[in-house]
Design a protein around this motif. Sequence first.
Motif, short mmCIF file in Angstrom:
data_model
loop_
_atom_site.label_atom_id
_atom_site.label_comp_id
_atom_site.label_asym_id
_atom_site.label_seq_id
_atom_site.Cartn_x
_atom_site.Cartn_y
_atom_site.Cartn_z
N SER A 132 1.04 -1.20 -0.19
CA SER A 132 -0.01 0.03 -0.05
C SER A 132 0.70 1.36 0.12
N GLY A 133 2.00 1.50 0.62
CA GLY A 133 3.12 2.39 0.76
C GLY A 133 2.66 3.45 1.46
N LEU A 134 1.52 3.05 2.48
CA LEU A 134 1.20 4.19 3.49
C LEU A 134 1.98 3.80 4.80
N GLY A 135 2.97 3.01 4.85
CA GLY A 135 3.96 3.10 6.27
C GLY A 135 3.37 2.79 7.32
N ARG A 167 -2.10 12.44 -3.51
CA ARG A 167 -3.32 11.82 -3.32
C ARG A 167 -3.09 10.31 -3.09
N TYR A 168 -4.19 9.72 -2.42
CA TYR A 168 -4.24 8.27 -2.35
C TYR A 168 -5.75 7.75 -2.29
N THR A 169 -6.23 7.05 -2.98
CA THR A 169 -7.51 6.42 -3.27
C THR A 169 -7.66 5.21 -2.21
N VAL A 170 -8.52 5.26 -1.23
CA VAL A 170 -8.71 4.31 -0.39
C VAL A 170 -9.56 3.15 -1.12
N PRO A 171 -9.20 1.85 -1.25
CA PRO A 171 -9.71 0.89 -2.03
C PRO A 171 -11.25 0.90 -1.58
N ASP A 172 -11.97 1.05 -2.66
CA ASP A 172 -13.53 1.02 -2.45
C ASP A 172 -13.94 2.22 -1.56
N LEU A 227 -8.07 10.71 -0.46
CA LEU A 227 -7.66 11.50 0.46
C LEU A 227 -6.39 11.93 0.09
N ALA A 228 -6.02 13.44 0.59
CA ALA A 228 -4.74 13.90 0.42
C ALA A 228 -3.73 13.58 1.73
N ILE A 229 -3.00 12.98 1.52
CA ILE A 229 -2.08 12.47 2.60
C ILE A 229 -0.63 13.37 2.73
N HIS A 230 -0.40 13.82 3.97
CA HIS A 230 0.89 14.63 3.91
C HIS A 230 2.01 13.67 3.90
N GLN A 231 2.98 14.30 3.17
CA GLN A 231 4.21 13.75 2.80
C GLN A 231 5.50 13.87 4.06
N GLY A 232 4.92 13.72 5.33
CA GLY A 232 5.84 14.00 6.50
C GLY A 232 6.82 13.05 6.61
N THR A 233 7.59 13.12 7.69
CA THR A 233 8.51 12.24 8.16
C THR A 233 7.90 11.25 9.30
N PRO A 234 8.92 10.01 9.62
CA PRO A 234 8.49 9.39 10.62
C PRO A 234 8.21 9.77 12.05
N ASP A 235 8.66 10.92 12.18
CA ASP A 235 8.51 11.52 13.86
C ASP A 235 7.14 12.49 13.60
N MET A 236 6.59 12.53 12.66
CA MET A 236 5.45 13.42 12.58
C MET A 236 4.10 12.33 12.66
N PRO A 237 2.77 12.97 12.99
CA PRO A 237 1.87 11.96 13.02
C PRO A 237 1.23 11.72 11.51
N ALA A 288 -3.98 13.06 7.09
CA ALA A 288 -4.83 13.18 5.73
C ALA A 288 -5.79 13.97 5.77
N ILE A 289 -6.22 14.44 4.73
CA ILE A 289 -7.44 15.42 4.73
C ILE A 289 -8.36 14.68 3.58
N ALA A 290 -9.69 14.45 4.13
CA ALA A 290 -10.77 14.26 3.22
C ALA A 290 -11.28 15.48 2.80
N GLU A 291 -11.15 15.99 1.46
CA GLU A 291 -11.26 17.36 0.77
C GLU A 291 -13.01 17.41 0.71
N LEU A 292 -13.50 18.40 1.42
CA LEU A 292 -14.94 18.60 1.37
C LEU A 292 -15.03 20.23 1.62
N THR A 293 -16.05 20.65 1.07
CA THR A 293 -16.42 22.06 1.12
C THR A 293 -17.08 22.46 2.53
N ASP A 294 -17.12 23.60 2.96
CA ASP A 294 -17.84 23.98 4.12
C ASP A 294 -19.27 23.38 4.07
N GLU A 295 -19.90 23.61 2.89
CA GLU A 295 -21.16 23.17 2.74
C GLU A 295 -21.30 21.74 2.80
N GLN A 296 -20.60 21.02 2.27
CA GLN A 296 -20.54 19.54 2.53
C GLN A 296 -20.35 19.22 3.91
#
Length: 181
Positions: A63-66, A93-98, A102-112, A115-123
Amino acid sequence: MLELDHLIAFLPGPPEPAGPLAGFFLDEGTTHTGQGTRNRRIRFRRHYVELLWIDEPETEQASGLGFAERSARTAFPYGIVLRGTLPEGDFRRYTVPDGPTLAIHQGTPDMPFLAIAELTDEQIAGLPHRHVPPHRSGATGIVATRLTGATAPGPTLPGISLTAEGDPSMRLLLDSGPLRL
């Protein structure tokens, strides 16, 4: 606007519903197809705490998610998933199977993990409140979260404070009192 969707505690194996989790209803969880992980959750009306472990190591590796490193505690073992407008930062960008993309932050191992599920304020405003079984602890939601032993990933994280000092931990302030994972 960004708001909390869920928090993740990466575990070496299935959680024991004793100790700090004794006052909480854990759902049956789900298997994440294509990610090699399994979970159980402490659900609230607008967010939840995901207790996640590796179920299929080969699939997780592909999956490459670590997540295996986080579950083994060789990387920071907690994560944050927000919903809302993507902030500045290094995301992929990472698409969860089925599932959603999500937008996944390209951080380092010492970071949490972030991920961000992109939604508008209205959504976000239109999202329904879940019906959840009551917790024996009386908790109905997360008020604030403190991650210790983590390097901040950059964007402002609503209701979440981070400090690099100390051993990795997640402390939740629930409306019924504190919970440490």
